[in-house]
Design an enzyme around this catalytic site. Sequence first.
Site, PDB file in Angstrom:
ATOM      1  N   HIS A 164       0.850  -1.186   0.000  1.00 29.80           N
ATOM      2  CA  HIS A 164       0.000   0.000   0.000  1.00 29.80           C
ATOM      3  C   HIS A 164       0.895   1.248   0.000  1.00 29.80           C
ATOM      4  CE1 HIS A 164      -2.639   3.085   1.796  1.00 29.80           C
ATOM      5  NE2 HIS A 164      -3.626   2.397   1.227  1.00 29.80           N
TER       6      HIS A 164
ATOM      7  N   ASN B  63       1.267   3.637   1.914  1.00 25.59           N
ATOM      8  CA  ASN B  63       1.845   4.078   3.184  1.00 25.59           C
ATOM      9  C   ASN B  63       2.840   3.075   3.769  1.00 25.59           C
ATOM     10  OD1 ASN B  63       0.268   2.051   4.340  1.00 25.59           O
ATOM     11  ND2 ASN B  63      -1.202   3.441   5.288  1.00 25.59           N
ATOM     12  N   LYS B  64       3.234   2.080   2.972  1.00 22.98           N
ATOM     13  CA  LYS B  64       4.193   1.090   3.453  1.00 22.98           C
ATOM     14  C   LYS B  64       5.617   1.442   2.987  1.00 22.98           C
ATOM     15  CE  LYS B  64       0.974  -1.275   5.472  1.00 22.98           C
ATOM     16  NZ  LYS B  64      -0.230  -0.486   5.126  1.00 22.98           N
ATOM     17  N   ASN B  65       6.599   0.633   3.385  1.00 21.39           N
ATOM     18  CA  ASN B  65       7.996   0.966   3.094  1.00 21.39           C
ATOM     19  C   ASN B  65       8.324   0.905   1.614  1.00 21.39           C
ATOM     20  OD1 ASN B  65       7.832   0.705   5.924  1.00 21.39           O
ATOM     21  ND2 ASN B  65      10.015   0.307   6.046  1.00 21.39           N
ATOM     22  N   ILE B  66       7.635   0.063   0.866  1.00 25.07           N
ATOM     23  CA  ILE B  66       7.641   0.139  -0.592  1.00 25.07           C
ATOM     24  C   ILE B  66       6.196  -0.013  -1.056  1.00 25.07           C
ATOM     25  CG2 ILE B  66       9.989  -0.738  -0.889  1.00 25.07           C
ATOM     26  CD1 ILE B  66       8.748  -3.414  -1.793  1.00 25.07           C
TER      27      ILE B  66
END
Length: 385
Positions: free
Chosen positions: A182, A184-187
């Site tokens: 998603h 808002n995740k790290n990738i």
Amino acid sequence: MSDLPYLPFTRPTLDEATIAAVGDVLRSGWITSGPKVKAFEAALSALVDGRPVRVLSSATAALELALHVAGVGPGDEVITPAMTFFAAPNMIVRVGATPVFVDVEPGTRNLDLEQAAARIGPRTRAIMPTHFGGLPCDMDALYALARERGLRVIEDAALAIGSTWRGRAIGSFGDLCVFSFHPNKNITSIEGGALVVNDEREAQRVEALRFHGIVRLPDGTRDVTEVASKFNLPDVNAVVGLRQLEQLPAFNAKRRVLARRYFDRLRTDPPLELPHPGYPGEAEGHSFNLFAPLLPLAALTISRAQFRAALEARGIGTGMSYEAAHLASAFARFGYHRGDLPHTERIADTTVTLPLFPTMSEADVDRVCAACADVLGAARATTAS
């Protein structure tokens, strides 16, 4: 209102090469699942020491299919922390099972394994821990418990891609493991998720389950061997994920630098309760998807909503990670009440997620720290002498 640029609490990092790669996929004429999906899965497999990986349309889909692969269904129970995103208990209920909510450790905000062990019963089929904020659970204790009690483990590693436990990447060992892509995740892959499985048999089942339950027969015709939905990831998304995965070490390194700046500079009166800094000697263990301190509301004259509004007025966005899942309306039928899981409820009532993403500068962190100090200092409750 602030004259400075707005600082959201999260933002994906997308470079021009990624944008160009999307254009190449669109021009290729093959935009749904195809060669880029296979390349993305191969790259993810390399990240987790060669274990089979299949990508899906979301981490939520990956959690659902992981439950199917683990054999969880009607009448079963799954142990899960209540301090987690709603997707985990939603999918447990969706497959017909019952979520057994357990409290978390107040420091790590991860599943309290002693309490989890006490809640295991004859219907328990699996444990679904969340690696909160990018900080791994105690993997040694988790898998020792699972082996002792004969349970499957489905790691909700949505926030923990690139995190390590004792030098080994999360997902490179253990049982089933879910990553999220998603924004808002790290990738990111715009939307998307991945499921790490144990062998090709499980991988082939995921392939069928993500596309209507269809399997191809030796004569080239198709059959549906299991009723299923449609969770395949398009190549357009996969090429974004591929480009992001190449940059994951740099992204996570920057997140750790920014988190360290918060730990060094976030000084307020009354003080915030800072999140876990990571385990000693595990420099790359924590991938810091979130930086979520707890507000000292008992010492303030303002509410959390007012604190967030005050930062918003200064051009700083915030989030909340997370609400107490066991108190959600959809799960009321399972009989939980306020007071049952005190650590989870305290975290849920006081948490606020501050900005943290790779294109932030250390000056941005200082700006957030100064704003927090100003707002909390002005709202400090006075006590009678």
